[in-house]
Scaffold this active site. Structure first.
Site, short mmCIF file in Angstrom:
data_model
loop_
_atom_site.label_atom_id
_atom_site.label_comp_id
_atom_site.label_asym_id
_atom_site.label_seq_id
_atom_site.Cartn_x
_atom_site.Cartn_y
_atom_site.Cartn_z
N ASP A 151 51.52 43.22 41.19
CA ASP A 151 52.17 42.10 41.87
C ASP A 151 53.54 42.52 42.42
O ASP A 151 53.95 42.11 43.51
CB ASP A 151 52.33 40.92 40.91
N HIS A 179 49.38 36.79 35.98
CA HIS A 179 48.70 37.64 36.97
C HIS A 179 47.46 36.93 37.51
O HIS A 179 46.34 37.41 37.36
CB HIS A 179 48.34 39.00 36.35
C1 LMR Z 1 44.24 42.10 41.68
O1 LMR Z 1 45.30 41.53 41.53
O2 LMR Z 1 43.90 42.58 42.77
C2 LMR Z 1 43.36 42.31 40.47
O3 LMR Z 1 43.77 41.49 39.44
C3 LMR Z 1 41.90 42.13 40.73
C4 LMR Z 1 41.48 40.73 41.14
O4 LMR Z 1 40.48 40.24 40.59
O5 LMR Z 1 42.11 40.15 42.01
#
Ligand code: LMR
Length: 325
Positions: A151, A179
């Site tokens: 991120d 997340h």
């Molecule tokens: C991301 O942030 O790209 C990962 O957590 C994978 C997802 O499922 O998005």
């Protein structure tokens, strides 16, 4: 001697991450574990002319125990990935059990190791990892983290793209929260160097950081989610921890963690009303030494923070309830 164990090494994140770890001068031993292919990947990597010695294990013959034996740091991208139309939370049913079982291995074989969880939904799998370690009385809050580095990397990348800047890494944008979607909160008001974004730009980049994962899931059209950028992010976080362990000072990374267990964290958790949250964290030889306060937010960020906290509370509860079964 530093030994890193990678659980889920044959997956689409695990394989590029294993390559990056093999090239690291901070890793002496790398053990790979997966349901399939891990021994073959180990042989393949061992043809690379870097010092790290790689070994690979399957579940048979106590493979997990062997992979974890003597590990100083365990990084876990194991589990299934999203397909279009799925949220990270849709992975819970499968991945919750994967994390519980693998972390049970950590608790019994290498209880003092750092544990880094990449497996989604991280907002819930980290609480599962923590509860599992608690059951074995080996939970050390300074050493157990959910990896949110992607991120932070996305925030730098997307703000640089929006501003037409060729060097994304020059932008340090704190990203707090969790997340997934609205729980991810980039704080562009605290960017270093400062960035002058119009409201439209701020809204668009904030959304893109929050939902960047969906962009990749959609583009891969059923073949999975972020793999190479996640491997890069996981490697950056592992590297920061290993640098801190080796005595380097001034290491700070954002990570999702159990706040009340580390200095400065209790106050942040009390203020937010949630115990698990990603903040900027200072690292030392024994792990997290300080949770950095979130600082002054813009009105826009305050509003988004309240939404992030509410969603996170549900994600955390889900992980804790699963662990109580
Ligand atoms: C991301 O942030 O790209 C990962 O957590 C994978 C997802 O499922 O998005």
């Amino acid at each position: 001697m530093t030994k890193v164990a990678l659980l889920g090494a044959a997956g689409q994140i695990g394989t590029p991450l294993s390559l990056l770890l093999k090239t690291s001068p901070l890793v002496d031993e790398l053990s790979l574990y997966d349901l399939v292919h891990a021994p073959g990947i180990a042989i393949d990597l061992n043809h690379i002319d870097t010092p790290a010695k790689v070994s690979g294990f399957l579940p048979e013959n106590d493979g997990l125990k062997k992979a974890l034996n003597g590990a100083d740091l365990v990084v876990i991208p194991a589990g299934i990935a999203r397909k279009p139309g799925m949220t990270r939370d849709d992975l819970f049913k499968t991945n919750a059990g994967v994390i519980r079982d693998l972390v049970t291995g950590v608790a019994t074989v290498c209880p003092n190791a750092f544990v880094l969880i990449i497996t989604n939904p991280v907002n819930s799998t980290l609480p599962i990892a923590v509860e599992t370690l608690k059951k074995y009385y080996v939970f050390n809050p300074a050493k157990v983290f959910g990896v949110t580095t992607l991120d932070v990397i996305r925030a730098s990348t997307f703000v640089a793209q929006a501003l037409g800047e060729p060097q994304p890494q020059k932008f340090k944008v704190p990203v707090v929260g969790g997340h997934s979607g609205a729980t991810i909160l980039p704080l562009f008001s605290q960017s270093e160097p400062a960035v002058a974004l119009s409201e439209d730009q701020r809204d668009a980049i904030t959304y893109r950081v929050q939902f960047g994962g969906d962009e990749i899931v959609k583009a891969k059209a059923g073949a999975g989610s972020a793999t190479t950028c996640m491997a890069y992010a996981g490697f950056r976080f592992v590297t920061s921890i290993l640098k801190a362990v080796s005595g380097q000072s001034g290491i700070i990374e954002e990570t999702y963690l159990y706040l009340p267990g580390i200095p400065g964290g209790k106050e942040i958790a009390a203020e937010l009303g949630v115990d698990y949250f990603a903040v900027r964290v200072e690292f030392g030889a024994e792990g997290a030494t300080k949770a950095c306060p979130i600082e002054v937010l813009s009105a826009y960020e305050k509003e988004k923070l309240a939404i992030a906290v509410e969603e996170l509370k549900g994600n955390v509860k889900k992980g804790i309830e699963f662990s109580a079964l």
